[in-house]
Design an enzyme around this catalytic site. Structure first.
Site, PDB file in Angstrom:
ATOM      1  N   ASP A 148       0.977  -1.086   0.053  1.00 31.86           N
ATOM      2  CA  ASP A 148      -0.164   0.115  -0.022  1.00 31.86           C
ATOM      3  C   ASP A 148       1.025   1.373  -0.063  1.00 31.86           C
ATOM      4  OD1 ASP A 148      -2.434   1.757   0.549  1.00 31.86           O
ATOM      5  OD2 ASP A 148      -3.385  -0.188   0.933  1.00 31.86           O
ATOM      6  N   HIS A 211      -3.938   6.058   3.099  1.00 32.07           N
ATOM      7  CA  HIS A 211      -4.637   4.965   2.625  1.00 32.07           C
ATOM      8  C   HIS A 211      -3.746   3.558   3.338  1.00 32.07           C
ATOM      9  CE1 HIS A 211      -5.939   1.747  -0.419  1.00 32.07           C
ATOM     10  NE2 HIS A 211      -6.712   2.477  -0.547  1.00 32.07           N
ATOM     11  N   SER A 534     -11.152  -0.810  -1.041  1.00 30.22           N
ATOM     12  CA  SER A 534     -10.116  -0.771  -0.561  1.00 30.22           C
ATOM     13  C   SER A 534     -10.195  -0.913   1.101  1.00 30.22           C
ATOM     14  CB  SER A 534      -9.065   0.910  -0.490  1.00 30.22           C
ATOM     15  OG  SER A 534      -8.419   0.700  -1.804  1.00 30.22           O
TER      16      SER A 534
END
Length: 687
Positions: A148, A211, A534
């Site tokens: 990620d 994220h 996600s």
């Protein structure tokens, strides 16, 4: 021309309405130029790691030397050498050089480097994985590897109080550039094959976007008190709080490089992770051995590691699912039993409700209300037809200042914020019934197009129209769980005989990331509320880690089978695309502890599947590094793969008939009796 691999988060959907209108114009202006002699990064895949004791890096250098003509050029060209878990390399090549490499013995595929993107509190309780069911001592032996944007190591979700040293099996490392590991975050690496850094990127495993911090803490974060500017207060935690985290930063402001993704898989497998979580995907389908995630997850499976992937955010359109390889777990996005709404009230007393996260409190004060089209900034060429969408720069601050503006498009709020407006009420004909919410940098709500017509009529028919917007409320969502509209749908674009998918998530942010859909929102918070596959992927990763901790000797296929066969059945009346939307159903981690029977599968099962898909013996022997053969297999349907679902793909006019072969393994009580029951439409018979 390379295509994009994307992280799957829905933040950027805010501008989809306008962009869908502009995209054809942009596309028509695109000019393609071939720079055939320019060296660009390519990924060369060569299958399984050689069994003989040879230096794969030396082999890769030798191949480049032969093509490029000198040792110096070969050294300068080589970017990554994959050799810890499988065989291959990434190098800068012209098209001609890449073609010559592809013709060499032992090479399976050569592809231009591509840029993938991310597939951007109560959720674990909603899935019945409550605090009393986690925290066993065996959980600290489980390592979740996350590909990620890195993590923010100082975030309270990664506090290592009470953790002992890493498991003895751990072989990873910690790149300490602007980063510190601990007994929770036990490994950290970063990769940037293009050596390109933009928009605040830090050359370090440190996360600057939020994220990766979100996905890591959703899967594995320890308990922390959390809220988003006072909204959704409570205890936030990951699915397996006692598990360890290994960070593999492959994503940057520009996206996620396929060359780096493959190198991260190579390292993660060799480092000793137990579960790999990948909230990334491609915008369109690839052959299995041209796709870095399919390649990496295949070799992870060979080493007993399950890869959990996001399905993508290209719904509700069919055949849009990404990460469809049968050896990995693919996760769609569904709702939980809480939704956030923001009410607004007109000066005449009429009240409307929008699906929105509004953290600004106007204390019930009413402000002048105007239509965006009446606030055009004519000095820069704007007009009412443009200003009605409230696009950034199109608004006159002289008119907007101190007012609430009604806008006819879903936008990020910056057009009103930068023109000194108080707030915005949005209605977009392209967003009929939103089933996910955004947060904004100013008081805002998104109402239905029908309610928008009423608001616009009120503005035009009232001498001094006013309105106010209320702080968001959290409402019980009795319809949950349902698959959200943006979640990608099946069937698989490559192997339609395989039915994939397992189905707002509270997420963790970092101090340097924006706290709303407006990228330049300067408010700082450690938590946010974001939708996207996600966000669902690390839930499945955490659930897989939970099962792995209880059953450390189970294969990746057994863990996946347990999660799929124990899932809650979704209501077909709420989903017109049925299993192509919700797959096996809503994940139920507690039930997956004891599934009774599992549909297990080994590498040999997947090799047989690939033979059926038309791969030849030569290619598969390179992939496996052994004597695998397709000699006894005729290409055909995938009905005999020992997979926990049955999918019969038929074209119009073909007979609906098939024979499926499955073997179940009892993992329940030794003396057990199982009975099969069928629920089928009356016109279909099953024996």
């Amino acid at each position: 021309m390379g295509h994009q691999i994307t992280s799957q988060s829905s933040l950027t959907m805010a501008k989809a309405g306008i962009f869908s209108l502009l995209y054809p114009l942009l596309l028509s202006a695109l000019v393609l130029n071939c720079h055939c002699q320019e060296r660009k990064l390519h990924v060369v895949y060569m299958g399984g790691r050689p069994q003989e004791d040879v230096s794969v890096a030396a082999k890769h250098h030798s191949m480049l030397h032969r093509v490029l003509g000198s040792a110096t050029a070969a050294k300068d060209s080589l970017v990554h050498s994959y050799g810890r878990s499988f065989n291959g390399f990434a190098a800068k090549l012209t098209l001609e050089e890449a073609t010559r490499i592809s013709e060499m013995e032992g090479v399976i595929s050569v592809n231009p480097n591509r840029i993938f993107k991310h597939h951007t509190t109560r959720s674990w309780d909603f899935m019945n994985l409550t605090t009393d069911k986690v925290g066993g001592p065996q959980e600290s032996d489980v390592v979740i590897g996350l590909l990620d944007t890195g993590v923010w190591p100082e975030h309270p979700s990664f506090n290592d109080s009470g953790f002992g040293p890493p498991p003895a099996k751990w072989k990873g490392t910690c790149m300490t550039t602007n980063f510190t590991c601990n007994n929770k975050i036990i490994g950290a690496r970063y990769y940037n094959s293009d050596n390109s850094y933009y928009f605040g990127d830090i050359p370090s495993p440190r996360d600057t976007e939020g994220h990766g911090t979100h996905t890591a803490s959703t899967a594995s974060g320890v308990e922390v008190e959390a809220s988003y500017f006072g909204l959704a207060k409570g205890i936030a935690r990951g699915g397996v709080p006692k598990s360890r985290i290994a960070v593999y930063k492959v994503c940057w402001a520009f996206g996620c490089s396929s060359a780096d993704i493959l190198k991260a898989f190579d390292d993660a497998i060799a480092d000793g992770v137990d579960i790999i979580s990948v909230s990334l995907g491609s915008d369109w389908p690839d052959d299995y051995f041209d796709d870095p995630i399919a390649i990496g997850s295949f070799h992870a499976m060979r080493n007993g590691i399950l890869t959990s992937n996001s399905a993508g955010n290209s719904g509700p359109f069919p055949v849009t699912v990404s990460n469809y390889a049968p050896w990995s777990l693919t996760v769609a996005a569904s709702t939980i039993d809480r939704k956030f709404v923001a009410r607004m009230q007109l000066g005449n007393g009429q009240m409307f409700t929008g699906i929105t996260i509004n953290t600004f409190d106007l204390n019930g004060t009413s402000y002048p209300l105007i239509w965006g089209g009446d606030a055009a900034n004519y000095t820069i060429g704007s007009s009412p037809d443009i200003a009605k969408y409230c696009i950034t720069g199109a608004m006159s601050s002289d008119v907007v200042a101190g007012k609430i503006v009604f806008c006819e498009a879903l936008w990020d709020g910056s057009g009103i914020l930068l023109a000194n407006g108080v707030g915005t009420i949005m209605a977009d004909v392209l967003v009929e019934n939103p089933d996910y919410a955004f947060s904004w940098p100013l008081p805002a709500t998104l109402i239905s197009p029908e309610d928008g017509k009423i608001v616009l009529e009120y503005i035009k028919s009232t001498e001094n129209p006013t309105a106010t917007i209320f702080y968001s409320d959290a409402w019980k969502d009795a319809m949950a769980p349902t698959v959200v509209s943006f979640s990608s749908r099946g069937p698989s674009p490559i192997s339609p005989d395989i039915l994939k998918l397992l189905v707002w998530i509270f997420c963790w942010l970092v101090p340097l990331s924006p706290s709303s859909v407006y990228y330049d929102d300067e408010r700082s918070t450690l938590f946010n509320i974001i939708s996207g596959t996600s966000m669902s992927c690390p839930h499945a990763s955490g659930a897989a880690a939970y099962v792995k901790a209880l059953h450390p000797n189970w294969s990746p296929a057994a863990i996946k089978s347990a999660l799929m066969t124990t899932a809650y059945v979704m209501d077909p009346r709420k989903h017109e695309d049925l299993e192509f939307a919700y797959g096996s159903g809503q994940i139920n981690p507690v039930a997956a502890r004891d599934p009774g029977l599992v549909f297990d599968a080994s590498e040999a099962d997947y090799i047989n599947f690939l033979c059926k898909q038309g791969y030849n013996t030569t290619t598969l022997r390179l992939v496996t590094g052994d004597n695998s053969t397709c000699a006894s297999t005729t290409p055909g349907r995938a009905w005999d793969l020992n997979y926990p679902s049955f999918s019969l793909y038929v074209e119009d006019g073909q007979p609906i008939t098939a024979t499926f072969t499955r073997t179940v393994t009892n993992v329940g009580a030794a003396n057990s009796t199982y009975k099969a029951s069928l629920y089928m439409p009356a016109l279909i018979s099953v024996t």
